[in-house]
Write a protein that holds these residues in place. Structure first.
Motif, PDB file in Angstrom:
ATOM      1  N   LEU A  24       3.097  27.481  72.202  1.00 54.83           N
ATOM      2  CA  LEU A  24       3.742  26.606  71.092  1.00 54.83           C
ATOM      3  C   LEU A  24       2.892  26.084  70.001  1.00 54.83           C
ATOM      4  N   PRO A  25       2.961  27.283  69.068  1.00 56.22           N
ATOM      5  CA  PRO A  25       2.194  26.880  67.759  1.00 56.22           C
ATOM      6  C   PRO A  25       2.686  26.323  66.433  1.00 56.22           C
ATOM      7  N   VAL A  26       4.004  25.300  67.635  1.00 58.10           N
ATOM      8  CA  VAL A  26       4.457  24.303  66.603  1.00 58.10           C
ATOM      9  C   VAL A  26       5.106  23.449  67.145  1.00 58.10           C
ATOM     10  N   PHE A  27       4.031  21.850  67.316  1.00 56.62           N
ATOM     11  CA  PHE A  27       3.988  21.065  68.657  1.00 56.62           C
ATOM     12  C   PHE A  27       4.221  19.584  67.765  1.00 56.62           C
ATOM     13  N   LEU A  29       4.396  16.111  68.659  1.00 57.71           N
ATOM     14  CA  LEU A  29       4.311  15.348  69.568  1.00 57.71           C
ATOM     15  C   LEU A  29       4.619  14.012  69.302  1.00 57.71           C
ATOM     16  N   ALA A  30       5.677  13.310  70.378  1.00 56.92           N
ATOM     17  CA  ALA A  30       7.063  12.336  70.331  1.00 56.92           C
ATOM     18  C   ALA A  30       6.239  11.342  70.119  1.00 56.92           C
ATOM     19  N   PRO A  31       5.633  10.751  71.139  1.00 56.87           N
ATOM     20  CA  PRO A  31       4.617   9.698  71.077  1.00 56.87           C
ATOM     21  C   PRO A  31       4.552   9.232  69.117  1.00 56.87           C
ATOM     22  N   PHE A  32       3.662  10.019  68.840  1.00 63.79           N
ATOM     23  CA  PHE A  32       3.250   9.706  67.410  1.00 63.79           C
ATOM     24  C   PHE A  32       4.650   9.958  66.166  1.00 63.79           C
ATOM     25  N   ASP A  33       5.704  10.547  66.867  1.00 61.82           N
ATOM     26  CA  ASP A  33       6.421  11.170  65.482  1.00 61.82           C
ATOM     27  C   ASP A  33       6.134  12.499  64.606  1.00 61.82           C
ATOM     28  N   LEU A  34       4.859  12.928  65.358  1.00 64.06           N
ATOM     29  CA  LEU A  34       4.366  14.525  64.052  1.00 64.06           C
ATOM     30  C   LEU A  34       4.265  15.707  64.695  1.00 64.06           C
ATOM     31  N   TRP A  35       4.574  16.409  63.652  1.00 60.66           N
ATOM     32  CA  TRP A  35       4.614  17.643  64.244  1.00 60.66           C
ATOM     33  C   TRP A  35       2.965  18.456  63.763  1.00 60.66           C
ATOM     34  N   MET A  36       2.955  19.538  64.727  1.00 61.56           N
ATOM     35  CA  MET A  36       0.950  19.563  64.522  1.00 61.56           C
ATOM     36  C   MET A  36       1.432  21.417  64.406  1.00 61.56           C
ATOM     37  N   ILE A  37       0.462  21.898  63.402  1.00 61.30           N
ATOM     38  CA  ILE A  37       1.013  23.385  63.833  1.00 61.30           C
ATOM     39  C   ILE A  37      -0.045  24.157  63.818  1.00 61.30           C
ATOM     40  N   PHE A  38      -0.333  25.209  64.661  1.00 65.52           N
ATOM     41  CA  PHE A  38      -1.301  26.304  64.892  1.00 65.52           C
ATOM     42  C   PHE A  38      -2.330  26.962  64.704  1.00 65.52           C
ATOM     43  N   ASP A  39      -1.384  27.570  64.596  1.00 60.56           N
ATOM     44  CA  ASP A  39      -1.702  29.305  63.984  1.00 60.56           C
ATOM     45  C   ASP A  39      -1.847  29.215  62.125  1.00 60.56           C
ATOM     46  N   PHE A  40      -3.111  30.211  62.128  1.00 55.62           N
ATOM     47  CA  PHE A  40      -4.027  30.485  60.356  1.00 55.62           C
ATOM     48  C   PHE A  40      -2.264  30.673  60.102  1.00 55.62           C
ATOM     49  N   GLU A  41      -0.895  31.165  59.901  1.00 55.05           N
ATOM     50  CA  GLU A  41      -0.124  31.737  59.150  1.00 55.05           C
ATOM     51  C   GLU A  41       0.293  30.502  58.597  1.00 55.05           C
ATOM     52  N   GLY A  42       0.628  29.514  59.886  1.00 55.13           N
ATOM     53  CA  GLY A  42       1.590  28.774  59.697  1.00 55.13           C
ATOM     54  C   GLY A  42       0.997  27.233  59.074  1.00 55.13           C
ATOM     55  N   VAL A  43      -0.543  27.447  59.833  1.00 59.09           N
ATOM     56  CA  VAL A  43      -1.315  26.006  58.951  1.00 59.09           C
ATOM     57  C   VAL A  43      -1.110  26.596  57.224  1.00 59.09           C
ATOM     58  N   LYS A  44      -1.974  28.012  57.012  1.00 57.13           N
ATOM     59  CA  LYS A  44      -2.286  28.500  55.467  1.00 57.13           C
ATOM     60  C   LYS A  44      -0.878  28.174  54.312  1.00 57.13           C
ATOM     61  N   ARG A  45       0.435  28.282  55.260  1.00 54.73           N
ATOM     62  CA  ARG A  45       1.595  28.121  54.590  1.00 54.73           C
ATOM     63  C   ARG A  45       1.322  26.628  54.062  1.00 54.73           C
ATOM     64  N   ALA A  46       2.041  25.407  55.310  1.00 57.06           N
ATOM     65  CA  ALA A  46       1.351  24.369  54.818  1.00 57.06           C
ATOM     66  C   ALA A  46       0.067  23.649  53.728  1.00 57.06           C
ATOM     67  N   LEU A  47      -0.871  24.157  54.252  1.00 53.05           N
ATOM     68  CA  LEU A  47      -1.839  23.996  52.562  1.00 53.05           C
ATOM     69  C   LEU A  47      -1.419  24.384  51.456  1.00 53.05           C
ATOM     70  N   VAL A  48      -0.629  25.014  51.112  1.00 55.53           N
ATOM     71  CA  VAL A  48       0.003  25.635  50.444  1.00 55.53           C
ATOM     72  C   VAL A  48       1.322  25.360  49.317  1.00 55.53           C
ATOM     73  N   ASP A  49       2.850  25.426  50.568  1.00 55.62           N
ATOM     74  CA  ASP A  49       3.782  25.237  49.822  1.00 55.62           C
ATOM     75  C   ASP A  49       4.018  23.539  50.115  1.00 55.62           C
ATOM     76  N   HIS A  50       3.429  23.787  48.553  1.00 55.30           N
ATOM     77  CA  HIS A  50       3.670  21.563  48.196  1.00 55.30           C
ATOM     78  C   HIS A  50       5.445  21.271  47.508  1.00 55.30           C
ATOM     79  N   GLY A  51       6.119  21.889  47.740  1.00 59.71           N
ATOM     80  CA  GLY A  51       7.151  22.394  47.513  1.00 59.71           C
ATOM     81  C   GLY A  51       8.498  22.031  49.122  1.00 59.71           C
ATOM     82  N   VAL A  52       7.755  22.287  50.109  1.00 65.32           N
ATOM     83  CA  VAL A  52       8.277  21.829  51.176  1.00 65.32           C
ATOM     84  C   VAL A  52       7.104  20.644  51.531  1.00 65.32           C
ATOM     85  N   PHE A  53       5.886  21.581  52.337  1.00 66.59           N
ATOM     86  CA  PHE A  53       4.823  19.985  52.709  1.00 66.59           C
ATOM     87  C   PHE A  53       4.484  19.671  51.747  1.00 66.59           C
TER      88      PHE A  53
END
Length: 397
Positions: A24-27, A29-53
């Motif tokens: 589950l590279p994207v998960f 976490l329902a109790p806190f209503d937050l999403w976690m990204i675990f793989d390198f490709e996904g993490v790097k995208r979330a760090l640099v794509d400030h138009g979306v993240f």
């Protein structure tokens, strides 16, 4: 349920990270209503794509930014603030700190070296960057306990993602500290300007880009960020390096045989035991990541510590290898939000670890008890690290 916050998980999250990347590279976490990204490709995208993240957490209902911290703004405001702060944090300024960092490192080790034992965290790894930041700000040593108290409160602000009673208390404590700092800062700025000294606070006040200067609120935000980021990352980097050397004696032997590998070893510590395990982002719009739809207005945690162990990016990712090359880790973030203080953290770690390894022989953990994690949930490293060793020489003056 994946328990982010247990001490066992925070001491060794890596087996869980491996499972999540594979299944589950994207998960969500329902109790806190937050999403976690675990793989390198996904993490790097979330760090640099400030138009979306977005770095601005106010996009998430019920959340907000801690204060005027430039790391929680997007362009164009982030661009302006980073340009101003960079003028006061220039490479020349960092390089000029080297003699004083070396002196402080030796002084701290001198206090413990003959006893054959120390708490590496409390006696060395934590006070060294604290003293450096105090001097950068032009703060007298006698005033540092006040700054340490402020830092301890600010550090816990990351723990408020739980949004429970403890989180509410932390927010109240942070607001009280911010009010105290807001009242104190003008006098401190006036003192630094009157002294005509070339310290960081004076440079922050005088920094100018296109006729604009930092407001007092923006200066306060950066001082708060510096009190936390300026010491916490370096302290964990030093502590984690010693843990890595204890757990991997073959790599320690390689380093002792070839001390010029120390910069490479530091990069491997940053990858293998990343001092910061995640950085928060907020989705501006619905976005699909690895087939999972993350709705707009959600808190996202790109898991840096997991990305840096992704076998798709790093060969033998679970192996600590001080000669790893290339080593494109994202321990200090990536893109426009990469850590401004990374050169200082690397410099402090290089000096501290060189001194430590030169003067401390045969070191090992002094207790079989599991080490206690640091208080802030997003960082990785021990609050205490008792070690014993064969005393080495005192520093040459």
């Amino acid at each position: 349920m994946l328990d982010l916050f247990s001490d066992d998980m925070r001491r060794n999250p890596y087996p869980a990270y491996d499972q999540m990347r594979q299944g589950l590279p994207v998960f969500h976490l329902a109790p806190f209503d937050l999403w976690m990204i675990f793989d390198f490709e996904g993490v790097k995208r979330a760090l640099v794509d400030h138009g979306v993240f977005s770095s601005d957490l106010s996009h998430v209902p019920g959340h907000g930014n801690p204060g005027e911290w430039f790391i929680f703004f997007d362009p164009p405001r982030h661009t302006k603030l980073r340009a101003l702060i960079s003028k006061a944090f220039a490479p020349r300024v960092v390089a000029n700190l080297e003699p004083r960092i070396r002196e402080l490192s030796r002084q701290l080790l001198d206090q413990r070296i003959e006893g054959g034992a120390m708490d590496l965290a409390a006696d060395f790894a934590v006070p060294l960057p604290m003293l450096v930041i105090a001097e950068m700000l032009g703060v007298p040593v006698a005033d540092w306990p006040r700054y340490k108290r402020w830092s301890d409160v600010i550090l816990k602000i990351a723990n408020t993602i739980s949004r429970d009673e403890a989180a509410a208390r932390t927010i109240d404590e942070y607001r009280a500290v911010t009010a105290e700092m807001r009242a104190f800062l003008p006098d401190l700025i006036a003192q630094r300007q009157a002294a005509h000294q070339d310290d960081l606070l004076t440079r922050l006040v005088e920094a100018e880009v296109d006729g604009e200067r930092l407001t007092q609120a923006e200066i306060l935000g950066f001082v708060q960020l510096l009190l936390v980021g300026g010491q916490e990352t370096t302290a964990n980097l030093i502590n984690n390096a010693v843990l890595c050397f204890i757990e991997n004696p073959d790599q320690l032997a390689r380093l002792r045989a070839a001390p010029d590998l120390l910069p490479s070893a530091i990069e491997e510590v940053l990858r293998y035991r990343s001092p910061v395990q995640w950085m928060p982002r907020a989705t501006r719009c619905d976005v699909a990541v690895h087939g999972q739809l993350i709705p707009a207005g959600k808190l996202v945690l790109p898991m840096i510590g997991s990305a840096n162990r992704d076998p798709k990016q790093f060969r033998d990712a679970s192996r600590f290898d001080i000669t790893r090359d290339p080593n494109p880790h994202v321990a200090f973030g990536h893109g426009i939000h990469s850590c401004l203080g990374a050169p200082l953290a690397r410099l402090e770690a290089r000096i501290a670890l060189a001194d430590f390894l030169d003067r401390v022989k045969g070191f090992e953990l002094a207790s079989d008890a599991p080490w206690e994690p640091r208080k802030a949930l997003q960082v990785h490293g021990p609050s205490r690290l008792p070690i014993r060793f064969r005393p080495g020489r005192r520093a040459e003056r």
